[in-house]
Design a protein around this motif. Structure first.
Motif, short mmCIF file in Angstrom:
data_model
loop_
_atom_site.label_atom_id
_atom_site.label_comp_id
_atom_site.label_asym_id
_atom_site.label_seq_id
_atom_site.Cartn_x
_atom_site.Cartn_y
_atom_site.Cartn_z
N UNK A 58 5.17 70.36 123.09
CA UNK A 58 5.08 69.08 123.90
C UNK A 58 5.92 68.10 123.29
N UNK A 59 6.74 67.18 124.05
CA UNK A 59 7.67 66.36 123.49
C UNK A 59 6.86 65.00 123.16
N UNK A 60 5.65 64.92 123.31
CA UNK A 60 4.66 63.77 122.58
C UNK A 60 5.02 63.83 120.88
N UNK A 61 5.31 62.75 120.48
CA UNK A 61 5.45 62.68 119.09
C UNK A 61 6.65 62.79 118.29
N UNK A 62 7.70 63.31 119.41
CA UNK A 62 9.19 63.92 118.84
C UNK A 62 9.75 62.71 119.37
N UNK A 63 10.48 61.97 118.19
CA UNK A 63 11.21 60.70 118.63
C UNK A 63 12.63 60.85 118.01
N UNK A 64 13.35 60.12 118.54
CA UNK A 64 14.93 60.08 118.34
C UNK A 64 15.47 59.09 117.43
N UNK A 65 14.31 58.40 116.75
CA UNK A 65 14.65 57.41 115.61
C UNK A 65 13.36 57.33 114.91
N UNK A 66 13.12 56.90 113.81
CA UNK A 66 11.96 56.75 112.73
C UNK A 66 11.45 55.30 112.78
N UNK A 67 10.04 55.28 112.46
CA UNK A 67 9.22 53.94 112.26
C UNK A 67 10.14 53.00 111.39
N UNK A 68 10.58 53.83 110.15
CA UNK A 68 11.60 53.13 109.30
C UNK A 68 12.70 52.53 110.13
N UNK A 69 13.29 53.30 110.66
CA UNK A 69 14.66 52.89 111.29
C UNK A 69 14.54 51.54 112.02
N UNK A 70 13.52 51.21 112.87
CA UNK A 70 13.06 50.17 113.61
C UNK A 70 12.65 49.16 112.68
N UNK A 71 11.81 49.22 111.51
CA UNK A 71 11.49 48.32 110.81
C UNK A 71 12.71 47.77 110.07
N UNK A 72 13.66 48.39 109.54
CA UNK A 72 14.66 48.10 108.86
C UNK A 72 15.67 47.07 110.01
N UNK A 120 20.24 54.27 120.74
CA UNK A 120 19.53 53.91 122.00
C UNK A 120 17.97 53.97 121.80
N UNK A 121 17.48 54.90 121.09
CA UNK A 121 16.31 55.08 120.80
C UNK A 121 15.52 53.73 119.90
N UNK A 122 16.47 53.42 118.94
CA UNK A 122 16.18 52.18 118.06
C UNK A 122 16.20 50.84 119.02
N UNK A 123 17.24 50.76 119.72
CA UNK A 123 17.48 49.59 120.80
C UNK A 123 16.55 49.79 121.76
N UNK A 124 16.02 50.54 122.42
CA UNK A 124 14.89 50.55 123.41
C UNK A 124 13.61 50.03 122.84
N UNK A 125 13.42 50.71 121.52
CA UNK A 125 12.09 50.30 120.97
C UNK A 125 12.02 48.77 120.42
N UNK A 126 13.19 48.34 119.85
CA UNK A 126 13.18 46.81 119.55
C UNK A 126 13.04 45.93 120.81
#
Length: 458
Positions: A108-122, A402-408
């Motif tokens: 399942x794709x759920x839980x498979x991300x294209x950036x990490x939590x740490x990427x966004x926090x930084x 894009x994954x980071x940007x969308x999440x931010x």
């Protein structure tokens, strides 16, 4: 003709008559059954009478479970016995299919991300708390699924068997199988109509830009062909690695053996800790794992440092055990390692919102214990030795950004009630903030990686 999916059980039955159209009669003794590949003559079941049942006069049965790894294709079941002391035989063709789907093997794709939590926090420069961890994780899940919707494809690598109708509709080119939204990276086995097609008999296309490959073409110089099954439904089976590309980075290694297939935590070294995050897809040997959390583990070393902001030199017993960008913990202060010279670490003090403090012979901790989902993306959980290399799968660069940007964007919009306006230096509200840069990034990502529709003349 009998069909069976590898790994499942099929009931085989032989019936014996005194003559064609006559009555059922028993043999002199229980017959034996042998199963061999029609294509290669390899033995799938050695001759045996053990397990053969006798449900009725003239009838003999056998419950066969082909190994899940058995190659798809046509097999011949041969029954051999004696009647009135004379040898008699009966045969039946069995079509073995690869397991029909990997949907039940953690793909399942759920839980498979294209950036990490740490990427966004930084990127946001925020201190880690339980609350913002949940918010960031939700934003990354939403962003990753949104990118898949935008590009009409999934990027992560998954081992699976996919099934295709043949022909999918009238008028199709008879030697070309189009995979549509199923991007293909490598093929393990290709079968059609129960017959395995050799890798030398087909091409994966487009040859000059794949993977991902979007079609399989039978070589016109070969005798192979698609089709031949009882019906057109699910006639073609392709077992292989699906996704966009299998691009990996070598990180470091495990520091303890993984002795159980059900263990959900692993310990890694400094180089791995520095480059892995929550949401990373890791591979150890042939098993893929999803990192779902990180916790602190003792590095086995200690350090002393004053409370001065300018004191950025930390001496350790073995500097080679650490890595640049690894975040370490002394007492309650986090420090980021910016450089290493011998056994001297140059660190950024009071990192991640922690408080600057003095430390005397303090144990040095690092987030080297990873909580993982085992046997992910169609792989099987296995045991692994200490010191095994850890690899990290890397999404395409634009997809990662894009994954980071969308999440931010989602986190900031959520914080302001989904209505953001710019403020001037005097504090008065200005015009509404635009998302032109984010839109441009979406357009770039779709242009580079989006799956475009094929146009057909009617």
């Amino acid at each position: 003709m009998t069909d069976v999916i590898a790994g499942q059980t099929v009931a085989l039955l032989s019936q014996w008559y005194d003559f064609s159209g006559g009555s059922l009669v028993d043999l002199d003794a229980t017959p034996t059954i042998t199963i061999t590949s029609i294509a290669t003559a390899a033995t799938a079941l050695a001759a045996t009478s053990s397990g053969v049942t006798h449900p009725g006069t003239g009838s003999y049965g056998y419950a066969w479970t082909p190994a899940s790894s058995l190659a798809p294709g046509a097999y011949l079941a041969t029954w051999t016995g004696l009647k009135s002391s004379s040898p008699v035989t009966a045969t039946e063709t069995i079509t073995v299919y690869a397991p029909a789907s990997a949907a039940a093997t953690n793909t399942s794709p759920e839980g498979i991300w294209y950036a990490t939590r740490e990427d966004v926090m930084r990127a946001l420069d925020v201190k880690e708390t339980a609350r913002n961890r949940r918010q960031i994780d939700d934003a990354l899940e939403s962003a990753s699924r949104g990118i898949e919707g935008l590009c009409h494809r999934r990027f992560y690598p998954v081992l699976a068997t996919r099934l295709f109708d043949w022909p999918p509709r009238a008028g199709m080119t008879p030697w070309i199988l189009r995979l549509d939204d199923q991007g293909l990276i490598t093929v393990a086995t290709l079968a059609s109509g129960g017959q395995t097609i050799a890798s030398t008999d087909y091409n994966l296309e487009p040859v000059n830009s794949g993977p991902p490959f979007n079609r399989v073409e039978i070589k016109l110089s070969s005798d192979a062909s698609f089709g031949g099954g009882d019906t057109y439904q699910r006639d073609v089976q392709i077992a292989g690695l699906w996704g966009y590309r299998n691009t990996e980075t070598t990180l470091g290694s495990t520091t303890a053996a993984i002795t159980s297939t059900t263990a959900t935590t692993i310990t890694v070294d400094g180089p791995t800790s520095a480059l892995v995050g929550v949401g990373s897809v890791l591979r150890i040997d042939s098993e893929r794992m999803l990192v779902t959390e990180r916790t602190q583990a003792s590095t086995g070393q200690t350090g002393s440092i004053t409370a001065g902001k300018g004191d950025v030199t930390l001496t350790v017993a073995n500097g080679a055990a650490f890595a640049v960008d690894e975040v370490i913990l002394l007492d309650s202060e986090r420090m980021r390692i910016d450089d290493i010279a011998g056994n001297t670490l140059t660190v950024e003090r009071a990192y991640d919102g922690t408080v600057l403090a003095a430390h005397t012979t303090a144990t040095i901790y690092a987030p080297r214990t990873l909580t993982v989902t085992r046997g992910a993306l169609g792989t099987s959980a296995d045991i692994h030795a200490s010191g095994n290399t850890v690899y990290r799968w890397n999404p395409p660069g634009l997809v990662h950004q894009l994954a980071k940007a969308e999440a931010i964007s989602q986190l900031l919009q959520e914080r302001s009630g989904w209505f953001r306006r710019a403020s001037s230096a005097s504090g008065t509200k200005g015009g509404e903030v635009t998302q032109d840069a984010l839109k441009d990034l979406r357009d770039q990502t779709y242009t580079e990686h989006g799956r475009k529709a094929r146009h057909r003349a009617v």
